[in-house]
Design an enzyme around this catalytic site. Structure first.
Site, PDB file in Angstrom:
ATOM      1  N   HIS A 143       1.543   5.440  -1.627  1.00 17.28           N
ATOM      2  CA  HIS A 143       1.166   6.716  -2.350  1.00 17.28           C
ATOM      3  C   HIS A 143       2.375   7.083  -3.016  1.00 17.28           C
ATOM      4  O   HIS A 143       3.340   7.606  -2.429  1.00 17.28           O
ATOM      5  CB  HIS A 143       0.375   7.489  -1.468  1.00 17.28           C
ATOM      6  N   HIS A 167       2.802  14.603   1.794  1.00 17.40           N
ATOM      7  CA  HIS A 167       2.429  15.977   1.469  1.00 17.40           C
ATOM      8  C   HIS A 167       3.400  16.904   2.012  1.00 17.40           C
ATOM      9  O   HIS A 167       3.922  16.789   3.038  1.00 17.40           O
ATOM     10  CB  HIS A 167       0.936  16.202   2.533  1.00 17.40           C
ATOM     11  N   HIS A 202       0.910  -1.198  -0.076  1.00 20.35           N
ATOM     12  CA  HIS A 202       0.153   0.076   0.069  1.00 20.35           C
ATOM     13  C   HIS A 202       0.824   1.293  -0.094  1.00 20.35           C
ATOM     14  O   HIS A 202       1.508   1.486   1.061  1.00 20.35           O
ATOM     15  CB  HIS A 202      -0.867   0.023   1.453  1.00 20.35           C
ATOM     16  N   ASP A 250       1.387   2.619   3.453  1.00 18.35           N
ATOM     17  CA  ASP A 250       0.456   3.862   3.193  1.00 18.35           C
ATOM     18  C   ASP A 250       1.393   5.137   3.444  1.00 18.35           C
ATOM     19  O   ASP A 250       1.193   6.058   3.897  1.00 18.35           O
ATOM     20  CB  ASP A 250      -0.542   3.895   4.480  1.00 18.35           C
ATOM     21  N   HIS A 262     -10.348   0.905   1.832  1.00 16.50           N
ATOM     22  CA  HIS A 262     -10.197   1.779   2.934  1.00 16.50           C
ATOM     23  C   HIS A 262     -11.526   1.687   3.949  1.00 16.50           C
ATOM     24  O   HIS A 262     -12.630   2.032   3.591  1.00 16.50           O
ATOM     25  CB  HIS A 262     -10.192   3.320   2.447  1.00 16.50           C
ATOM     26  N   HIS A 281      -4.500  -0.844   6.087  1.00 18.35           N
ATOM     27  CA  HIS A 281      -4.127   0.014   7.091  1.00 18.35           C
ATOM     28  C   HIS A 281      -5.084  -0.171   8.352  1.00 18.35           C
ATOM     29  O   HIS A 281      -5.674   0.862   8.807  1.00 18.35           O
ATOM     30  CB  HIS A 281      -3.824   1.498   6.538  1.00 18.35           C
TER      31      HIS A 281
HETATM   32  O1  DOR Z   1      -3.378   9.142   5.694  1.00 23.80           O
HETATM   33  C1  DOR Z   1      -3.833   9.050   4.644  1.00 23.80           C
HETATM   34  N1  DOR Z   1      -3.394   9.649   3.684  1.00 23.80           N
HETATM   35  N2  DOR Z   1      -4.659   7.892   4.639  1.00 23.80           N
HETATM   36  C2  DOR Z   1      -5.148   7.712   3.435  1.00 23.80           C
HETATM   37  O2  DOR Z   1      -6.408   7.040   3.374  1.00 23.80           O
HETATM   38  C3  DOR Z   1      -4.777   8.725   2.176  1.00 23.80           C
HETATM   39  C4  DOR Z   1      -3.462   9.174   2.434  1.00 23.80           C
HETATM   40  C5  DOR Z   1      -3.155  10.100   1.206  1.00 23.80           C
HETATM   41  O3  DOR Z   1      -3.537   9.834   0.063  1.00 23.80           O
HETATM   42  O4  DOR Z   1      -2.664  11.211   1.492  1.00 23.80           O
HETATM   43 ZN    ZN Z   2      -3.460   4.998   1.562  1.00 21.42          ZN
END
Ligand code: DOR
Ligand code: ZN
Length: 345
Positions: free
Chosen positions: A16, A252, A14, A248, A137, A175
């Site tokens: 991103h 950001h 998992h 996960d 999710h 998660h």
């Molecule tokens: O904390 C998270 N960030 N949980 C998620 O489900 C999405 C992820 C994100 O894409 O930033």
């Molecule tokens: Zn995620």
């Protein structure tokens, strides 16, 4: 005394990676240690068609550093308009490894997710027939439900009924953050697995809220009470093959995290393996680390485990940058709050 541990190369079930400048900056952090990763499709706009997934995959491959050995395992973002035949075709061609279900509004970029689970039934039935896993999710979005209860309520209200309605559907509860989810996965002998993140093994909700609000510990599902963290640690280190690593890792930029309405996500890709070795050692379970990071995931996804090995060595304190620079701005690396001594050598 030097301690070392050689394990099969891990996978991240998992992850991103985002896109553009962020993708270019964060991808090397995962590709360094992980052989494969399930790539989350919550881009803006989301990855909904086979064409989207093929184009995103090409952008990831183009962003890989020279010589990196990393395979992105693509997913489609399930919407109420998703076409079952398109999903089957994308699976048959080897393009996708899973489909991701976001309840609409549950988290970052989930606005196109599913409101009416019945609308998604034909796709889910096709997925059950072809054995294509659904990554979920698992949080309800009902504003009446307390954010700390949203995962447990999701199991009763949505996930269990959905699994009964579509027998044979292979589900990964993503998660997991609660003892309730651990108990649910443990009680279901077939077709249900769970990923556990690095950060949920380390923090509970006090880390977010005591002594000042810590935006870099805020993620979704939000970290819960200590008893839940302990249940996750027990599950991850138990040797139960239905639990495996999905970091996960969700970058950001600092301005977006350190804001009056901060984004959810912990960026753990750079130090995940050092943290996991620390946690498994603390639990007296270093011999089970390989199962969690490198064996249980491929077994559930019906893929071969990686042949290559990595070696973790325990030594002097591991240092790593507290932030990485990206073309979009700085991204803070998850701080486990303790010194790390395990490094990938
Ligand atoms: O904390 C998270 N960030 N949980 C998620 O489900 C999405 C992820 C994100 O894409 O930033
Ligand atoms: Zn995620």
């Amino acid at each position: 005394m030097t301690q070392s541990l050689t394990i099969r190369r891990p996978d991240d079930w998992h992850l991103h990676l985002r896109d553009g400048a962020m993708l270019a900056a964060v991808l090397p952090e995962s590709a360094r240690h992980f052989a494969r990763a399930i790539i989350m499709p919550n881009l803006v706009p989301p990855v909904v068609t086979g064409q989207d997934a093929a184009a995103y995959r090409a952008r990831i491959m183009a962003a890989l550093p020279e010589g990196a050995d990393f395979t992105p395992l693509m997913t489609l973002y399930l919407t109420e308009e998703t076409d079952a035949r398109e999903v089957a075709a994308a699976h048959a061609s080897g393009l996708i490894t899973a489909v991701k279900l976001y309840p609409a509004g549950a988290t970052t970029n989930s606005a196109s997710g599913v409101r009416d689970f019945n609308a998604a039934r034909p796709v889910l039935e096709t997925m059950a027939e072809i054995g294509l896993p659904l990554c979920v999710h698992g949080e309800v979005t009902d504003p009446e439900i307390d954010i700390f209860d949203r995962e447990a309520v999701f199991i009763d209200r949505v996930l269990d009924p959905l699994r009964r309605a579509v027998p044979g559907l292979r589900v990964v509860m993503e998660h997991v953050t609660t003892k309730d989810a651990v108990a649910y996965v443990t009680s279901e002998p077939r077709d249900l697995a769970a990923t556990i993140t690095t950060h949920h093994l380390v923090i509970n909700r006090n880390h977010i809220l005591v002594g000042g609000i810590k935006p870099h510990y805020y993620c979704l599902p939000v970290a819960k009470r200590e008893e839940h963290r302990l249940a996750l640690r027990a599950a991850a280190t138990s040797g139960d093959a239905m639990f495996f690593l999905g970091t996960d890792s969700a970058p950001h930029t600092d301005p977006l995290k350190e804001s009056a309405c901060g984004c959810a996500g912990c960026f753990t890709a750079p130090n995940t393996l050092s943290i996991l070795a620390h946690v498994f050692e603390q639990e007296g379970a270093l011999d089970r680390l390989e199962g969690f990071t490198s064996l249980n995931g491929p077994a559930f996804y019906r893929l071969p485990a990686n042949e290559a090995r990595i070696t973790l060595t325990k030594g002097d304190r591991v240092t790593y940058p507290s932030k990485i620079e990206t073309g979009d701005g700085p991204v803070t690396v998850f701080d486990p709050g303790f010194a790390l001594h395990w490094r990938v050598s």
